[in-house]
Design an enzyme around this catalytic site. Structure first.
Site, PDB file in Angstrom:
ATOM      1  N   HIS A 137       0.840  -1.138  -0.148  1.00 44.34           N
ATOM      2  CA  HIS A 137       0.055   0.062  -0.033  1.00 44.34           C
ATOM      3  C   HIS A 137       1.047   1.292  -0.055  1.00 44.34           C
ATOM      4  O   HIS A 137       2.177   1.371  -0.076  1.00 44.34           O
ATOM      5  CB  HIS A 137      -0.863  -0.074   1.215  1.00 44.34           C
ATOM      6  N   ASP A 167      -0.194   6.667  -4.454  1.00 41.39           N
ATOM      7  CA  ASP A 167      -1.497   6.066  -5.149  1.00 41.39           C
ATOM      8  C   ASP A 167      -1.719   7.375  -6.042  1.00 41.39           C
ATOM      9  O   ASP A 167      -2.391   7.126  -7.305  1.00 41.39           O
ATOM     10  CB  ASP A 167      -2.544   6.151  -4.169  1.00 41.39           C
TER      11      ASP A 167
END
Length: 372
Positions: A137, A167
């Site tokens: 992540h 992200d």
């Protein structure tokens, strides 16, 4: 007419990087068809908090898209994609390497029937390399790229960054940038291409200054030691008497001189090259002696690059951002409730009218329209 009207995007992505990328394309006029699992849809539909039927996070990231609910492992459902693939301009996917190939939806397969297709894969570590299949992540990607190590706070109370940098800045934005370049190239060549977007790769440009110090001088910055990480009194946060914070960034000498004068810094400490720690300690004491509103008034209208740190709610109520129209576009849910849409870095001239609220799609809400 918006610049991407007539462009069709098939979106197989979930969660944040891909959906953010395709949101930007949709805001610029592209027809974005989101392909989801029947029954449950993508994971983010079920995140909390909810806003009507689905998650507010899903609604913000999928405004203005269409939803096609398909079981990609079912031959009948899979065949429905054929005419869409044949006319698609862009495909965005976010699975681990090899997943789309197992479904028969990889670039090599699809480009045979649609050589004009721009195919964009977004992953953490890319399609090649030893880490290609490693799960991760945002925190993992910024940690592996060396970005997190530049500003982690006190080791006993390490700070987790408030923004999902990998992200969005490493995944969504580079995806859109490269998709647009690929579409421009296709205008000349008539052919699409494959884009391998690796979030961890795209973090290194943010550390240009740290790389310059390390590669050019052999001095690699540590946590909080760099110029823009709090390693100087000219770029750091100072606590006020009422436990708020001054964001002080008077890096250049003219701004520094003004800052020192405004706060009344002792003259023998204004040359911060002599004893940086002594200068910093004194500024800490001065700023801590007065509340935030005192310093807000003190710095107002003065060229010293100093502001008061505000909450997100305060920022959204700021007359400046309101005047800029950041929150004029509206998001609507199935009950007719509205809220401001997510601001996006698309020029106002390229977006639709802010007068018309736009919703995120219901799961499979466009199956009939797309001939199922």
């Amino acid at each position: 007419m918006r610049p991407l009207e007539g462009v069709t995007v098939l979106d197989f992505s979930t969660l944040l990087p891909g959906p953010m990328a395709t949101l930007l394309l949709a805001e610029a006029g592209a027809e974005v068809v989101k392909v989801e699992r029947p029954g449950t849809g993508e994971e983010m539909r079920h995140y909390r908090p909810s806003w009507g039927r689905d998650s507010v996070n899903f609604a913000l990231l999928n405004r203005g898209k269409k939803s096609l609910a398909l079981d990609l492992k079912n031959a009948a459902d899979r065949s429905v994609l054929d005419p869409l693939i044949a006319r698609a301009d862009v495909l965005v996917e976010q699975f681990r390497p090899g997943v789309m190939a197992r479904l028969g939806l990889d670039y090599q397969t699809l480009s045979v029937s649609n050589p004009r297709l721009v195919y964009c894969s977004i992953t953490g570590y890319g399609q090649t390399g030893p880490k290609r299949n490693v799960a991760g992540h945002d925190l993992n990607y910024i940690g592996d790229a060396g970005l997190l190590a530049l500003s982690m706070g006190d080791p006993e109370r390490p700070v987790v960054p408030p923004a999902l940098i990998a992200d969005i800045a490493g995944g969504a934005y580079p995806a859109v940038m490269n998709i647009m370049m690929a579409l421009a190239q296709r205008q000349r060549t008539g052919r699409g291409c494959y884009l391998d977007i690796a979030m961890a790769d795209n973090l290194f440009p943010f550390m240009y200054w740290a790389m310059g110090e390390g590669l050019g001088q052999g001095q690699w910055p540590g946590s909080g030691t760099g110029l823009v990480c709090g390693g100087t009194p000219r770029y750091r946060l100072y606590e006020t008497a009422d436990s708020k914070a001054v964001a002080a960034a008077p890096i250049e000498q003219k701004f520094w001189n003004e800052f020192c004068e405004l706060i009344g810094l002792d003259h023998d400490l204004r040359d911060d090259t002599r004893d940086m720690q002594a200068t910093t300690r004194r500024i800490v004491d001065i700023i801590r002696s007065k509340p935030a509103e005192h310093w807000r008034a003190c710095f107002s209208g003065r060229d010293c690059c100093c502001t008061i740190v505000v909450s997100l709610k305060e920022a959204m109520d700021d007359p400046h951002f309101r005047a800029r129209g950041l929150f004029d576009h509206m998001l609507e849910n199935e009950s007719g409730l509205c809220m401001p849409a997510l601001p996006v870095p698309i020029a106002a001239a390229f977006r639709g009218s802010p007068d018309i609220p736009v919703a995120a799609p219901q799961l499979g809400g466009h199956n009939s329209e797309l001939k199922i």
